[in-house]
Every structure is written in C-alpha cells, then in structure tokens.
Design a protein around this motif. Structure first.
Motif, short mmCIF file in Angstrom:
data_model
loop_
_atom_site.label_atom_id
_atom_site.label_comp_id
_atom_site.label_asym_id
_atom_site.label_seq_id
_atom_site.Cartn_x
_atom_site.Cartn_y
_atom_site.Cartn_z
N LYS A 49 79.44 -57.10 21.46
CA LYS A 49 80.48 -56.44 22.26
C LYS A 49 81.39 -57.43 22.99
CE LYS A 49 77.81 -52.20 23.03
NZ LYS A 49 77.22 -51.30 24.06
N ASN A 50 81.00 -58.68 23.04
CA ASN A 50 81.83 -59.70 23.67
C ASN A 50 83.08 -60.01 22.84
OD1 ASN A 50 82.67 -61.71 25.45
ND2 ASN A 50 81.39 -63.28 24.51
N LEU A 51 83.03 -59.69 21.56
CA LEU A 51 84.15 -59.98 20.66
C LEU A 51 85.26 -58.95 20.83
CD1 LEU A 51 85.38 -61.53 18.24
CD2 LEU A 51 84.09 -59.99 16.74
N HIS A 52 86.46 -59.42 21.06
CA HIS A 52 87.62 -58.52 21.16
C HIS A 52 88.41 -58.50 19.85
CE1 HIS A 52 91.86 -57.49 21.94
NE2 HIS A 52 91.35 -56.63 22.80
N SER A 53 88.79 -59.68 19.33
CA SER A 53 89.59 -59.74 18.11
C SER A 53 89.48 -61.11 17.48
CB SER A 53 91.06 -59.39 18.41
OG SER A 53 91.54 -60.12 19.53
N ILE A 54 89.87 -61.19 16.20
CA ILE A 54 89.80 -62.43 15.43
C ILE A 54 91.14 -62.68 14.75
CG2 ILE A 54 88.61 -63.68 13.57
CD1 ILE A 54 86.25 -61.74 13.95
N TYR A 55 91.55 -63.95 14.73
CA TYR A 55 92.84 -64.34 14.15
C TYR A 55 92.65 -65.52 13.22
CZ TYR A 55 94.35 -61.49 18.05
OH TYR A 55 94.49 -60.44 18.92
N VAL A 56 93.52 -65.61 12.23
CA VAL A 56 93.56 -66.75 11.31
C VAL A 56 94.91 -67.43 11.48
CG1 VAL A 56 93.37 -67.55 8.93
CG2 VAL A 56 92.11 -65.53 9.68
N ARG A 57 94.91 -68.74 11.57
CA ARG A 57 96.16 -69.48 11.71
C ARG A 57 96.26 -70.54 10.62
NH1 ARG A 57 95.73 -74.63 13.78
NH2 ARG A 57 93.74 -75.23 14.73
N GLY A 58 97.42 -71.17 10.55
CA GLY A 58 97.59 -72.28 9.61
C GLY A 58 98.13 -71.84 8.26
N SER A 59 97.82 -72.63 7.24
CA SER A 59 98.40 -72.42 5.91
C SER A 59 97.87 -71.17 5.22
CB SER A 59 98.15 -73.65 5.04
OG SER A 59 96.75 -73.88 4.88
N VAL A 60 96.64 -70.77 5.51
CA VAL A 60 96.04 -69.64 4.79
C VAL A 60 96.81 -68.34 4.99
CG1 VAL A 60 93.98 -68.18 4.60
CG2 VAL A 60 93.73 -70.67 4.67
N PRO A 61 97.12 -67.91 6.22
CA PRO A 61 97.86 -66.65 6.38
C PRO A 61 99.36 -66.76 6.07
CG PRO A 61 97.46 -67.61 8.52
CD PRO A 61 96.70 -68.45 7.52
N HIS A 62 99.81 -67.97 5.74
CA HIS A 62 101.19 -68.15 5.34
C HIS A 62 101.33 -68.25 3.82
CE1 HIS A 62 101.69 -69.20 9.62
NE2 HIS A 62 102.92 -68.79 9.44
N GLY A 63 100.20 -68.12 3.12
CA GLY A 63 100.24 -68.18 1.67
C GLY A 63 100.51 -69.56 1.12
N GLN A 64 100.24 -70.59 1.94
CA GLN A 64 100.54 -71.97 1.53
C GLN A 64 99.28 -72.82 1.38
OE1 GLN A 64 103.11 -73.03 4.77
NE2 GLN A 64 104.90 -72.03 3.89
N ALA A 65 98.13 -72.19 1.43
CA ALA A 65 96.87 -72.94 1.36
C ALA A 65 96.67 -73.55 -0.02
CB ALA A 65 95.70 -72.04 1.72
N ILE A 66 96.11 -74.73 -0.05
CA ILE A 66 95.79 -75.43 -1.29
C ILE A 66 94.28 -75.38 -1.50
CG2 ILE A 66 95.92 -77.63 -2.53
CD1 ILE A 66 98.34 -78.33 -0.79
N TYR A 67 93.87 -74.91 -2.66
CA TYR A 67 92.45 -74.74 -2.98
C TYR A 67 91.68 -76.04 -2.79
CZ TYR A 67 88.35 -72.87 -5.44
OH TYR A 67 87.09 -72.43 -5.75
N SER A 68 90.61 -75.98 -2.02
CA SER A 68 89.68 -77.08 -1.72
C SER A 68 90.28 -78.18 -0.84
CB SER A 68 89.10 -77.70 -3.00
OG SER A 68 90.01 -78.59 -3.60
#
Length: 281
Positions: A49-68
C-alpha cells in the motif's frame, strides 16, 4: 575504441518554449514488456500500500532503446518517507533481473516521496524528469499535476551549481582506486556530467535541452570550438569508460578545472547568491 555516433536529439518544445514530453507507453518496444512487467510486480510485492505509482524514463518510453545496450530506469512514487523504508531487497533483485533479461544493459529501481515530488515552488530534478521524460506505467499518474519546464536558467543551474563538488568527488574516488568496476562507473558518471554541463553553459542562449550526449557535445562545440577535442574526449570516456586513473585524473585536473571556472562565471551572472534550486518562474 567505440565509434562516436550521431545519436539523439533535443527535446521538442511548444510555441512558448515549454518542453514537450514525447514519452508514451505505445513507444515501449515489446522486447522490453516482460522485464518491465516483472519490475512492476516486484514494486507491488515489496511496497504494498506504500506504492502510489510507477514511471519509466529515458530511451525506453521514447522508442529509442537499443537492445542489450539501453538501461531500464524506473521511478516509484511512495506515500511514506523513503529513509524509513526497508530497501535491502533492491540490489539483489536488480542483479537477478539483469542476469535474466539480456535485452537491457541494466535496470534501476528508485523511490521518491509523493509529498516531495509535488513540492514544485523551486526547481527539482525528479519532478522535471517526470514531466518531461517519463511515462506512468502503474497507478495514478501525477504528471498532469506538475508544472511545465523550459530550457532556462533554473534548469541550467541544476547542472552547474554542484559541478565543482562532483568533479572533486570524482577525483577523490579515483585516487588510489584499484577496483576496476568502480573506476569504470566513476568515469562514465563524471564524464556524462561534464558533457551535460557543457550544454548548460549555453542553454540560456539556445533555449534547448537534451539528455543525449552527442547533441550536447555538438552544441557546446559551436560556442567553444577550441575546446571541441576535449569535450569529444569526455564524450568518448562517457560511452566507453577507461580504467587508467592517471589519465582520468589528468583530464579532470585540466578540462575539469576549466569547465568549473566557466560554471562559476555563469553562476556569478545568473545565480550570484548560489541558490541550490532556483524558484520556477
């Protein structure tokens, strides 16, 4: 030596100069869905119950992530003081996930008190990162409650106000250090700081911002062409860190000292009282 590639770009802005958040859950590649879902489950299981919300930042949510190659950086907003939380599980779980999923270079769990995140009378990097570079993947989305941000002196100040302390800390950490992994981590950390500091020296004039290192280096070099080779070396060290502490300490003594001097001159103009976090206008 790794080839320096023209990767990345500047943040989009609206007609009034405010940074547009282009992160989106739809841009998260299916290759990262399983590891992200596992991280969400660990957050829920460990925080309850201590958890309110979770966010992802950086290249992954921008569709720019490079595999590995890319990291998967997450932020959890919690209801209780972080210092009172038992987080001994984090390091072991991060290591377990890193070993299980070859699609990412590394994962990060991080935790921030909701009350602190919503206190935005002065600039703070976590609300800024949420508003401009992150997407909510679990819980109630707080992003709409945060102010909009421009590439202005309040943002630049964040990158420059502690630069001297950061360079001094890197020198201390590298001196008489024989731990290879620790040296590599320190090298990458401080060189990213230096490259981004170079960008922020000209941010007020340019009114542009990026977390990406290559465009930061290129824009800096337009204003300081005589320093281009040194900033290019900082970029090289950031993406391909080295273990030669003597070489790194020499670089920090030379280029590090120069950029600290430039930062101090910038602060004398825009923040003469050396306010840690400036008021948002």
């Amino acid at each position: 030596m790794t080839e320096i590639k023209n990767i990345g770009g500047f943040c989009d802005t609206d007609d009034t100069g405010y940074i547009i958040n282009t992160a989106c859950t739809r841009k998260i590649s299916p290759a990262f869905h399983q590891v992200l879902n596992e991280m969400i489950q660990y957050y829920r299981m460990q925080l309850g119950k201590n958890l309110h919300s979770i966010y992802v930042r950086g290249s992954v949510p921008h569709g720019q992530a490079i595999y590995s190659v890319s990291d998967l950086d997450t932020l959890a907003i919690v209801n209780e003081e972080v210092d009172s939380m038992d987080l001994q599980w984090v390091e072991g779980i991060e290591q377990k996930i890193n070993e299980k999923f070859p699609c990412i270079n590394g994962v990060e769990f991080s935790f921030y008190l909701m009350e602190d995140v919503l206190e935005t009378s002065t600039f703070s990097i976590i609300p800024f990162m949420l508003k401009t570079h992150s997407v909510c993947v679990y819980g109630e989305d707080l992003i709409s409650l945060l102010p909009s941000y421009r590439a202005d002196k309040t943002l630049a100040n964040h990158h420059l106000i502690n630069l001297k302390n950061q360079v001094d800390q890197a020198k201390k950490d590298l001196d008489d250090n024989y731990d290879t992994e620790d040296i590599l981590d320190c090298c990458s950390w401080i060189m990213k700081i230096i490259v981004r500091a170079g960008l922020t020296l000209v941010m007020v004039e340019e009114k542009r911002y990026t977390r990406d290192l290559y465009p930061a280096y290129k824009l800096f070099s337009q204003y300081y062409p005589e320093k281009e080779p040194e900033m290019k070396l900082a970029l090289q060290y950031a993406i391909e860190p080295i273990t030669d502490t003597e070489e790194l300490l020499h670089f920090l003594e030379q280029t590090g000292t120069w950029i600290i001097t430039e930062a101090e001159e910038w602060l004398e103009i825009y923040n003469p009282y050396r306010v840690s976090e400036m008021e948002l206008r």
